[in-house]
Enzyme design. Structure first.
Site, PDB file in Angstrom:
ATOM      1  CB  THR A 167      -1.062  -0.071   1.276  1.00  0.00           C
ATOM      2  OG1 THR A 167      -1.731  -1.208   1.257  1.00  0.00           O
ATOM      3  CG2 THR A 167      -2.101   1.201   1.290  1.00  0.00           C
ATOM      4  CD  GLU A 251      -0.304  -3.822   9.279  1.00  0.00           C
ATOM      5  OE1 GLU A 251       0.767  -3.932   9.491  1.00  0.00           O
ATOM      6  OE2 GLU A 251      -0.735  -4.433   8.116  1.00  0.00           O
ATOM      7  NE  ARG A 277     -37.623   0.305  -0.886  1.00  0.00           N
ATOM      8  CZ  ARG A 277     -38.009   0.640  -2.235  1.00  0.00           C
ATOM      9  NH1 ARG A 277     -37.972   1.877  -2.759  1.00  0.00           N
ATOM     10  NH2 ARG A 277     -38.285  -0.071  -2.827  1.00  0.00           N
TER      11      ARG A 277
HETATM   12  C1  LIG Z   1      -5.217  -4.470  -0.440  1.00  0.00           C
HETATM   13  C2  LIG Z   1      -3.998  -5.117   0.469  1.00  0.00           C
HETATM   14  C3  LIG Z   1      -3.107  -4.239   0.914  1.00  0.00           C
HETATM   15  C4  LIG Z   1      -1.996  -4.708   1.546  1.00  0.00           C
HETATM   16  N1  LIG Z   1      -1.252  -3.879   2.127  1.00  0.00           N
HETATM   17  C5  LIG Z   1       0.104  -4.255   2.598  1.00  0.00           C
HETATM   18  C6  LIG Z   1       1.260  -3.409   2.750  1.00  0.00           C
HETATM   19  O1  LIG Z   1       1.192  -2.450   2.766  1.00  0.00           O
HETATM   20  N2  LIG Z   1       2.361  -4.012   3.262  1.00  0.00           N
HETATM   21  C7  LIG Z   1       2.542  -5.240   3.455  1.00  0.00           C
HETATM   22  O2  LIG Z   1       3.666  -5.852   3.540  1.00  0.00           O
HETATM   23  N3  LIG Z   1       1.643  -6.161   3.152  1.00  0.00           N
HETATM   24  C8  LIG Z   1       0.284  -5.578   2.526  1.00  0.00           C
HETATM   25  N4  LIG Z   1      -0.662  -6.538   2.259  1.00  0.00           N
HETATM   26  C9  LIG Z   1      -0.644  -8.358   2.374  1.00  0.00           C
HETATM   27  C10 LIG Z   1      -1.346  -8.878   3.422  1.00  0.00           C
HETATM   28  O3  LIG Z   1      -0.915  -8.463   4.745  1.00  0.00           O
HETATM   29  C11 LIG Z   1      -1.258 -10.180   3.194  1.00  0.00           C
HETATM   30  O4  LIG Z   1      -2.341 -10.376   1.964  1.00  0.00           O
HETATM   31  C12 LIG Z   1      -1.969 -11.019   4.334  1.00  0.00           C
HETATM   32  O5  LIG Z   1      -0.728 -11.157   5.336  1.00  0.00           O
HETATM   33  C13 LIG Z   1      -2.257 -12.542   3.706  1.00  0.00           C
HETATM   34  O6  LIG Z   1      -0.888 -12.859   3.021  1.00  0.00           O
HETATM   35  P1  LIG Z   1      -1.297 -13.833   1.634  1.00  0.00           P
HETATM   36  O7  LIG Z   1      -2.127 -12.872   0.793  1.00  0.00           O
HETATM   37  O8  LIG Z   1       0.077 -14.179   1.121  1.00  0.00           O
HETATM   38  O9  LIG Z   1      -2.249 -15.141   2.022  1.00  0.00           O
HETATM   39  P2  LIG Z   1      -1.487 -16.513   2.278  1.00  0.00           P
HETATM   40  O10 LIG Z   1      -0.523 -16.429   3.491  1.00  0.00           O
HETATM   41  O11 LIG Z   1      -1.112 -17.152   1.093  1.00  0.00           O
HETATM   42  O12 LIG Z   1      -2.814 -17.159   2.966  1.00  0.00           O
HETATM   43  C14 LIG Z   1      -3.980 -17.815   2.147  1.00  0.00           C
HETATM   44  C15 LIG Z   1      -4.931 -18.279   3.152  1.00  0.00           C
HETATM   45  O13 LIG Z   1      -4.264 -19.554   3.761  1.00  0.00           O
HETATM   46  C16 LIG Z   1      -4.668 -19.364   5.259  1.00  0.00           C
HETATM   47  N5  LIG Z   1      -3.302 -19.710   5.972  1.00  0.00           N
HETATM   48  C17 LIG Z   1      -2.105 -19.384   5.965  1.00  0.00           C
HETATM   49  N6  LIG Z   1      -1.370 -19.892   6.656  1.00  0.00           N
HETATM   50  C18 LIG Z   1      -2.287 -20.564   7.436  1.00  0.00           C
HETATM   51  C19 LIG Z   1      -2.208 -21.482   8.775  1.00  0.00           C
HETATM   52  N7  LIG Z   1      -0.970 -21.682   9.315  1.00  0.00           N
HETATM   53  N8  LIG Z   1      -3.330 -22.212   9.142  1.00  0.00           N
HETATM   54  C20 LIG Z   1      -4.755 -21.956   8.583  1.00  0.00           C
HETATM   55  N9  LIG Z   1      -4.466 -21.251   7.420  1.00  0.00           N
HETATM   56  C21 LIG Z   1      -3.566 -20.436   6.922  1.00  0.00           C
HETATM   57  C22 LIG Z   1      -4.677 -17.576   5.352  1.00  0.00           C
HETATM   58  O14 LIG Z   1      -5.450 -17.093   6.532  1.00  0.00           O
HETATM   59  C23 LIG Z   1      -5.322 -17.310   4.129  1.00  0.00           C
HETATM   60  O15 LIG Z   1      -6.787 -17.683   4.189  1.00  0.00           O
HETATM   61  C24 LIG Z   1      -1.919  -6.062   1.710  1.00  0.00           C
HETATM   62  C25 LIG Z   1      -2.913  -7.012   1.139  1.00  0.00           C
HETATM   63  C26 LIG Z   1      -3.834  -6.625   0.627  1.00  0.00           C
HETATM   64  C27 LIG Z   1      -4.914  -7.447  -0.374  1.00  0.00           C
END
Ligand SMILES: Cc1cc2nc3c(=O)[nH]c(=O)nc-3n(C[C@H](O)[C@H](O)[C@H](O)COP(=O)(O)OP(=O)(O)OC[C@H]3O[C@@H](n4cnc5c(N)ncnc54)[C@H](O)[C@@H]3O)c2cc1C
Length: 388
Positions: A167, A251, A277
């Site tokens: 972001t 955060e 409504r």
């Molecule tokens: C719009 C947006 C803004 C963002 N901004 C930032 C930012 O500014 N800086 C930054 O660094 N990041 C940012 N993020 C990243 C965000 O923090 C991550 O998307 C988040 O931490 C999840 O990681 P991932 O998307 O890789 O999902 P994954 O880690 O791949 O997870 C996928 C799914 O698997 C599940 N999962 C994973 N591990 C486990 C476990 N051990 N047990 C059970 N379930 C599990 C997760 O809960 C999720 O449902 C942003 C994300 C978005 C979408």
């Protein structure tokens, strides 16, 4: 759609906090809200938003006065988070929260005086925009799988890697970056860096298109042989993982506070709509199923707010309430999603149209259960705390 402000009362808001709320609300309604639709449609908002907020003193409410902040407590920044939902654009609120509560707290806590003067002071003024670089294509929930490396070369560091979902990443002047500095050391193998984004080797490789929070920019970053001076290290070498875990608490708390405030605002809109409504000769709010739905929504929001205020109280007192914050992040996300889903039902077909902001709240709120630590991660933390 104009809705009367809900009364937010609590034992810990002082008259000064209440006065601050009035000032912030007036500022946001005048300076930001009129542009919300335009920014959402454009998928971007102008950088002057930061300068305007900084000029009004709103980017450093709880930062020390010596760095240009207001020297207030954490509760004063809670007031900003709650009022930011009135900007009408979740993307703006998120971008500002990255600046105030995610990328800069580590600079204050771990930075040298010079780093604070170089990055924190202008970030509080709004003349420099910050981003936070944790997530990578293969390291989201699994932060310890970060692959970006920072390798010593003389007194410099050479950084290579990729960050995703960043972001403010397209517009930022600097990034609070976490990288792997020592592979075999496990959790001790990470360090934080302050990276000027005009450093050769820093590339915004992609601007990501997304479901919600559309006015904020989200970048994919590529770092190729990016050379940083030795003093770019933020805090102690090898402490990056723990510093990021600390950062994530603030955060999550700010995200939770925003989620409750957004839910409250949406609830007020639903209530007003249910009264105006009509169907079958009466306001739809008179149907018991609708009235009970609204009663339940109000109850859930109050419960979520109580959790947040309890955690804020402890955080403000200098505690490190991981359990409370994890519960806040989990519960406010689930409740926030339920509220936006209910709002879609209450507004019926109108909710489905792009003319009303209901669909936007529904799209925006979905992020809460994923970003900054997904629901499953919060449950995992809470389960582990109970020896599971
Ligand atoms: C719009 C947006 C803004 C963002 N901004 C930032 C930012 O500014 N800086 C930054 O660094 N990041 C940012 N993020 C990243 C965000 O923090 C991550 O998307 C988040 O931490 C999840 O990681 P991932 O998307 O890789 O999902 P994954 O880690 O791949 O997870 C996928 C799914 O698997 C599940 N999962 C994973 N591990 C486990 C476990 N051990 N047990 C059970 N379930 C599990 C997760 O809960 C999720 O449902 C942003 C994300 C978005 C979408």
């Amino acid at each position: 759609m104009s809705v009367a402000a809900p009364a937010i009362t609590s034992t810990f808001f002082t008259p000064e906090h209440d006065a601050l709320r009035v000032t912030i609300r007036a500022f946001i309604e005048k300076e930001l809200q009129p542009y919300a639709e335009e920014w959402e449609a454009a998928g971007d908002f102008p950088d002057w938003v930061f300068e305007k907020l900084g000029g009004a003193g709103l980017l450093g409410l709880s930062y020390p006065e010596e760095y240009g902040g207001s020297g207030g407590d954490y509760i004063s920044s809670l007031v900003l988070k709650e009022e930011m939902v009135r900007a009408g654009s979740g993307g703006v609120g998120m971008a500002v929260a990255v600046q105030t509560d995610m990328a800069t707290p580590p600079v204050l806590k771990f930075g040298t005086e010079e780093q604070k003067q170089t990055w924190l002071v202008p970030a509080i003024k709004g003349t420099k925009i910050a981003c936070l670089g944790i997530t990578e294509p293969n390291a989201g929930s699994d932060v310890a799988n970060i692959q970006t490396t920072a390798v010593r070369d003389g007194s410099d560091w050479v950084v290579n890697g990729r960050k995703i979902f960043i972001t403010n990443g397209c517009r930022a002047h600097f990034c609070t970056l976490v990288a792997r500095t020592d592979k075999p050391s496990g959790y001790h193998g990470f360090s934080l860096f302050l990276v000027p984004t005009d450093t050769p080797g820093w590339h915004v490789s992609r601007r990501l298109d997304k479901l919600g929070m559309r006015s904020s920019d989200t970048a994919e970053i590529l770092m190729e042989d990016m050379r940083l001076p030795g003093d770019a290290l933020l805090g102690e070498e090898g402490k990056g993982f723990y510093q990021i875990m600390w950062e994530l608490q603030g955060e999550r708390l700010v995200a939770a506070a925003g989620a409750v405030a957004g839910s409250q605002l949406l609830f007020e809109r639903c209530l007003a709509y249910a009264k105006e409504r009509h169907a079958f000769g009466q306001p739809i709010g008179k149907f018991q199923t609708m009235a009970h739905r609204l009663a339940e929504m109000a109850t859930e929001i109050e419960a979520a707010r109580a959790l947040v205020y309890d955690a804020v109280w402890k955080f403000n007192a200098g505690e490190y309430p991981v359990k409370e914050i994890s519960m806040c992040k989990l519960y406010t996300g689930v409740v926030g999603n339920r509220i936006t889903n209910q709002a879609m039902q209450i507004f019926g077909g109108a909710a489905y149209l792009m003319d009303l902001p209901i669909q936007r709240a529904w799209r925006d709120s979905r992020l809460m259960r994923i970003g900054g630590g997904a629901d499953e991660v919060m449950r995992e933390i809470l389960a582990k705390m109970r020896g599971l």
